[in-house]
Scaffold this motif. Structure first.
Motif, PDB file in Angstrom:
ATOM      1  N   THR A 194       0.830  -1.211   0.000  1.00 13.41           N
ATOM      2  CA  THR A 194       0.000   0.000   0.000  1.00 13.41           C
ATOM      3  C   THR A 194       0.859   1.252   0.000  1.00 13.41           C
ATOM      4  OG1 THR A 194      -1.698  -1.184   1.230  1.00 13.41           O
ATOM      5  CG2 THR A 194      -1.851   1.199   1.205  1.00 13.41           C
ATOM      6  N   ASN A 195       1.919   1.262   0.788  1.00 16.29           N
ATOM      7  CA  ASN A 195       2.806   2.424   0.816  1.00 16.29           C
ATOM      8  C   ASN A 195       3.518   2.624  -0.512  1.00 16.29           C
ATOM      9  OD1 ASN A 195       2.116   3.076   3.400  1.00 16.29           O
ATOM     10  ND2 ASN A 195       3.891   2.106   4.335  1.00 16.29           N
ATOM     11  N   PHE A 196       3.981   1.533  -1.123  1.00 12.01           N
ATOM     12  CA  PHE A 196       4.626   1.656  -2.433  1.00 12.01           C
ATOM     13  C   PHE A 196       3.637   2.154  -3.485  1.00 12.01           C
ATOM     14  CE2 PHE A 196       8.111  -1.009  -0.825  1.00 12.01           C
ATOM     15  CZ  PHE A 196       9.185  -0.343  -1.381  1.00 12.01           C
ATOM     16  N   THR A 197       2.394   1.700  -3.396  1.00 13.66           N
ATOM     17  CA  THR A 197       1.372   2.152  -4.342  1.00 13.66           C
ATOM     18  C   THR A 197       1.102   3.638  -4.176  1.00 13.66           C
ATOM     19  OG1 THR A 197       0.345  -0.028  -4.328  1.00 13.66           O
ATOM     20  CG2 THR A 197      -0.979   1.787  -5.149  1.00 13.66           C
ATOM     21  N   LEU A 198       0.968   4.089  -2.937  1.00 19.13           N
ATOM     22  CA  LEU A 198       0.686   5.507  -2.703  1.00 19.13           C
ATOM     23  C   LEU A 198       1.845   6.406  -3.131  1.00 19.13           C
ATOM     24  CD1 LEU A 198      -1.122   5.310   0.744  1.00 19.13           C
ATOM     25  CD2 LEU A 198      -2.129   5.761  -1.497  1.00 19.13           C
ATOM     26  N   ILE A 199       3.077   5.982  -2.857  1.00 17.39           N
ATOM     27  CA  ILE A 199       4.233   6.773  -3.283  1.00 17.39           C
ATOM     28  C   ILE A 199       4.337   6.772  -4.808  1.00 17.39           C
ATOM     29  CG2 ILE A 199       6.744   6.911  -3.214  1.00 17.39           C
ATOM     30  CD1 ILE A 199       6.579   5.780  -0.366  1.00 17.39           C
ATOM     31  N   GLY A 200       4.054   5.635  -5.440  1.00 23.13           N
ATOM     32  CA  GLY A 200       4.067   5.570  -6.902  1.00 23.13           C
ATOM     33  C   GLY A 200       3.003   6.448  -7.524  1.00 23.13           C
ATOM     34  N   LEU A 201       1.815   6.466  -6.925  1.00 18.67           N
ATOM     35  CA  LEU A 201       0.757   7.328  -7.451  1.00 18.67           C
ATOM     36  C   LEU A 201       1.071   8.806  -7.247  1.00 18.67           C
ATOM     37  CD1 LEU A 201      -2.446   5.366  -6.413  1.00 18.67           C
ATOM     38  CD2 LEU A 201      -1.505   5.648  -8.704  1.00 18.67           C
ATOM     39  N   ALA A 202       1.736   9.134  -6.141  1.00 21.76           N
ATOM     40  CA  ALA A 202       2.151  10.523  -5.925  1.00 21.76           C
ATOM     41  C   ALA A 202       3.197  10.945  -6.959  1.00 21.76           C
ATOM     42  CB  ALA A 202       2.703  10.690  -4.518  1.00 21.76           C
ATOM     43  N   ALA A 203       4.139  10.053  -7.255  1.00 22.51           N
ATOM     44  CA  ALA A 203       5.146  10.361  -8.277  1.00 22.51           C
ATOM     45  C   ALA A 203       4.496  10.495  -9.651  1.00 22.51           C
ATOM     46  CB  ALA A 203       6.223   9.278  -8.301  1.00 22.51           C
ATOM     47  N   LEU A 204       3.494   9.650  -9.928  1.00 20.64           N
ATOM     48  CA  LEU A 204       2.784   9.742 -11.204  1.00 20.64           C
ATOM     49  C   LEU A 204       1.997  11.045 -11.305  1.00 20.64           C
ATOM     50  CD1 LEU A 204       2.127   8.247 -13.829  1.00 20.64           C
ATOM     51  CD2 LEU A 204       0.177   7.247 -12.642  1.00 20.64           C
ATOM     52  N   ALA A 205       1.401  11.476 -10.214  1.00 18.98           N
ATOM     53  CA  ALA A 205       0.661  12.742 -10.209  1.00 18.98           C
ATOM     54  C   ALA A 205       1.592  13.921 -10.443  1.00 18.98           C
ATOM     55  CB  ALA A 205      -0.084  12.906  -8.893  1.00 18.98           C
ATOM     56  N   LEU A 206       2.772  13.885  -9.835  1.00 22.76           N
ATOM     57  CA  LEU A 206       3.745  14.952 -10.061  1.00 22.76           C
ATOM     58  C   LEU A 206       4.231  14.957 -11.505  1.00 22.76           C
ATOM     59  CD1 LEU A 206       5.846  14.746  -6.787  1.00 22.76           C
ATOM     60  CD2 LEU A 206       4.261  16.559  -7.451  1.00 22.76           C
ATOM     61  N   HIS A 207       4.379  13.782 -12.076  1.00 21.98           N
ATOM     62  CA  HIS A 207       4.813  13.687 -13.469  1.00 21.98           C
ATOM     63  C   HIS A 207       3.757  14.266 -14.412  1.00 21.98           C
ATOM     64  CE1 HIS A 207       6.551  12.106 -17.137  1.00 21.98           C
ATOM     65  NE2 HIS A 207       5.407  11.515 -17.408  1.00 21.98           N
ATOM     66  N   VAL A 208       2.502  13.929 -14.159  1.00 22.26           N
ATOM     67  CA  VAL A 208       1.414  14.435 -15.007  1.00 22.26           C
ATOM     68  C   VAL A 208       1.255  15.943 -14.834  1.00 22.26           C
ATOM     69  CG1 VAL A 208      -1.093  14.331 -15.352  1.00 22.26           C
ATOM     70  CG2 VAL A 208       0.216  12.230 -15.097  1.00 22.26           C
ATOM     71  N   ALA A 209       1.549  16.450 -13.637  1.00 22.13           N
ATOM     72  CA  ALA A 209       1.448  17.884 -13.388  1.00 22.13           C
ATOM     73  C   ALA A 209       2.584  18.672 -14.046  1.00 22.13           C
ATOM     74  CB  ALA A 209       1.453  18.153 -11.887  1.00 22.13           C
ATOM     75  N   GLY A 210       3.598  17.986 -14.529  1.00 21.99           N
ATOM     76  CA  GLY A 210       4.686  18.666 -15.228  1.00 21.99           C
ATOM     77  C   GLY A 210       5.910  18.901 -14.372  1.00 21.99           C
ATOM     78  N   ILE A 211       5.888  18.424 -13.147  1.00 27.57           N
ATOM     79  CA  ILE A 211       7.041  18.587 -12.270  1.00 27.57           C
ATOM     80  C   ILE A 211       7.993  17.421 -12.519  1.00 27.57           C
ATOM     81  CG2 ILE A 211       7.791  18.665  -9.858  1.00 27.57           C
ATOM     82  CD1 ILE A 211       5.006  19.833  -9.250  1.00 27.57           C
ATOM     83  N   GLY A 212       9.258  17.715 -12.687  1.00 24.01           N
ATOM     84  CA  GLY A 212      10.241  16.666 -12.922  1.00 24.01           C
ATOM     85  C   GLY A 212      10.260  16.168 -14.354  1.00 24.01           C
ATOM     86  N   HIS A 213       9.888  17.018 -15.301  1.00 25.13           N
ATOM     87  CA  HIS A 213       9.847  16.593 -16.698  1.00 25.13           C
ATOM     88  C   HIS A 213      11.220  16.548 -17.336  1.00 25.13           C
ATOM     89  CE1 HIS A 213       9.693  20.971 -16.810  1.00 25.13           C
ATOM     90  NE2 HIS A 213      10.246  20.898 -17.987  1.00 25.13           N
ATOM     91  N   GLY A 214      12.188  17.077 -16.664  1.00 28.47           N
ATOM     92  CA  GLY A 214      13.550  17.059 -17.189  1.00 28.47           C
ATOM     93  C   GLY A 214      14.295  18.279 -16.701  1.00 28.47           C
TER      94      GLY A 214
END
Length: 62
Positions: free
Chosen positions: A30-50
């Motif tokens: 569950t913790n790995f899933t939540l951290i992965g979803l948070a990283a995915l949300a940041l990626h979709v928001a444009g943070i950390g694109h390069g």
């Protein structure tokens, strides 16, 4: 970069869940899933694109 991180974290969560590995509360699926979803949300928001280096480049000369 965050998209790849999210994919790796979600894959680890899947492996923990599918193999029914007994882990402590910190490394639960569950913790790995939540951290992965948070990283995915940041990626979709444009943070950390390069990394972009600003400076003298191929800009217009005066």
């Amino acid at each position: 970069m965050l998209g790849i991180t999210a994919a790796v974290l979600l894959f680890i969560a899947f492996l923990i869940n599918a193999a029914t590995i007994g882990t402590n509360e910190v490394f639960s699926s569950t913790n790995f899933t939540l951290i992965g979803l948070a990283a995915l949300a940041l990626h979709v928001a444009g943070i950390g694109h390069g990394w972009a280096v600003r400076g003298r480049g191929r800009g217009r000369r005066r």
